[in-house]
Design an enzyme around this catalytic site. Structure first.
Site, PDB file in Angstrom:
ATOM      1  N   THR A 225       0.405  -1.150   0.104  1.00 62.86           N
ATOM      2  CA  THR A 225       0.041  -0.359   0.153  1.00 62.86           C
ATOM      3  C   THR A 225       0.956   1.918  -0.019  1.00 62.86           C
ATOM      4  O   THR A 225       0.273   2.143  -0.783  1.00 62.86           O
ATOM      5  CB  THR A 225      -1.064   0.254   1.206  1.00 62.86           C
ATOM      6  OG1 THR A 225      -1.444  -1.189   1.105  1.00 62.86           O
ATOM      7  CG2 THR A 225      -2.107   1.221   1.040  1.00 62.86           C
ATOM      8  N   GLY A 226       2.159   1.418   1.069  1.00 62.21           N
ATOM      9  CA  GLY A 226       2.790   2.337   0.534  1.00 62.21           C
ATOM     10  C   GLY A 226       3.053   2.961  -0.451  1.00 62.21           C
ATOM     11  O   GLY A 226       3.805   4.105  -0.559  1.00 62.21           O
ATOM     12  N   CYS A 227       4.162   1.751  -0.486  1.00 63.90           N
ATOM     13  CA  CYS A 227       5.081   1.750  -2.108  1.00 63.90           C
ATOM     14  C   CYS A 227       4.006   2.321  -3.499  1.00 63.90           C
ATOM     15  O   CYS A 227       4.296   3.117  -3.199  1.00 63.90           O
ATOM     16  CB  CYS A 227       5.537   0.755  -2.351  1.00 63.90           C
ATOM     17  SG  CYS A 227       6.519  -0.771  -1.260  1.00 63.90           S
TER      18      CYS A 227
END
Length: 281
Positions: A225-227
């Site tokens: 999700t963060g990437c």
């Protein structure tokens, strides 16, 4: 000669239009859910052009990280220079860097380009594996934060960088303000790790803040999700969107990708990066 002139005019035209070129400097995820693989998918699906400089190769699937193999510093830099010297970049996104030495080399790469940098201070994989050496946190704080046009930490990363507890919106705000004081030009404080019925991400700039609030999905499928969010933001900036518009577009893209996650693997599954191709159903 005519053909050469036409090619030059075509290149000039593409440069004038803005190609949405994003250079991604990050690690490879063999499972395809995070890292370079997620970055390429996000940039491409949002209309940008993704190029890469890989910092490390990970042996990874939804069950966790089973091995990390850093690439030599000169090879990391050579990849980035090859892209910048020929294709160029309208934005640069950094992810997994791993060590102080890589942080130092990547900081020098950022200094050689005028492209805005979206810095995702990756420290821990979804399954708990460390992706940044403890002694490299200080290097991220001193070298990457001041070079960030946009910094995208989650709560644990913000706590490690600032020493401020992030357990609610007030903590997100105080940590974000501290990161601005360290030199970031904008900070997107992600709220996925913050308890609550909704997820609140907080975009902070020196001139104000923007709240992005949405449904918290009860799902195990949040790997990468963060990437994905950071690369989606970089794609928007590369296309010439204002910061707030780029973040809003990225935020909506990721929310839908989580909602439509395909449920692959037996652990933390990947998002559905390709949902825009199939439309919203």
């Amino acid at each position: 000669m005519a053909g050469g002139a036409g090619l030059s005019e075509d290149r000039a035209g593409r440069a004038e239009r803005g190609a949405g070129r994003v250079l991604i400097i990050a690690g490879s995820d063999s499972g395809g859910g995070a890292g370079i693989q997620a970055d390429i998918k996000a940039v491409t699906l949002l209309g940008g052009y993704a190029a890469t400089a890989i910092t490390a190769i990970t042996v990874q699937n939804t069950l966790g990280v089973h091995g990390v193999y850093p690439l030599p510093l000169d090879l990391i830099e050579a990849q980035a220079r090859a892209v910048l010297d020929d294709i160029g970049a309208d934005a640069i996104k950094t992810g997994m860097l791993g060590s102080t030495e890589v942080v130092e080399r990547v900081a020098a790469i950022l200094d050689s380009s005028a492209a805005p940098a979206v810095v995702d201070p990756v420290m821990i994989a979804k399954g708990g594996a460390a992706l940044l050496a403890d002694d490299a946190v200080a290097a991220v704080r001193s070298l990457m934060i001041p070079r960030a046009a946009l910094l995208t930490p989650n709560a644990p990363e913000a706590e490690a960088l600032t020493g401020i507890a992030v357990a609610d919106l007030d903590g997100q705000r105080r940590a974000g303000e501290a990161l601005l004081a360290l030199g970031a030009r904008a900070v997107l404080m992600k709220g996925g790790h913050v308890p609550g019925e909704t997820v609140v991400d907080l975009l902070l700039t020196p001139t104000g803040e923007t709240l992005l609030e949405g449904e918290r999905f009860d799902t195990r499928n949040t790997h990468g999700t963060g990437c994905t969010l950071a690369s989606a933001c970089a794609a928007g900036l590369a296309k010439g969107l204002p910061l707030e518009a780029a973040v809003a577009e990225a935020w909506a893209y990721v929310a839908e990708a989580i909602r439509r996650a395909p449920g692959l693997g037996g652990g933390h599954g990947p998002l559905d990066h390709g949902w825009p191709v199939r439309g919203r159903t």
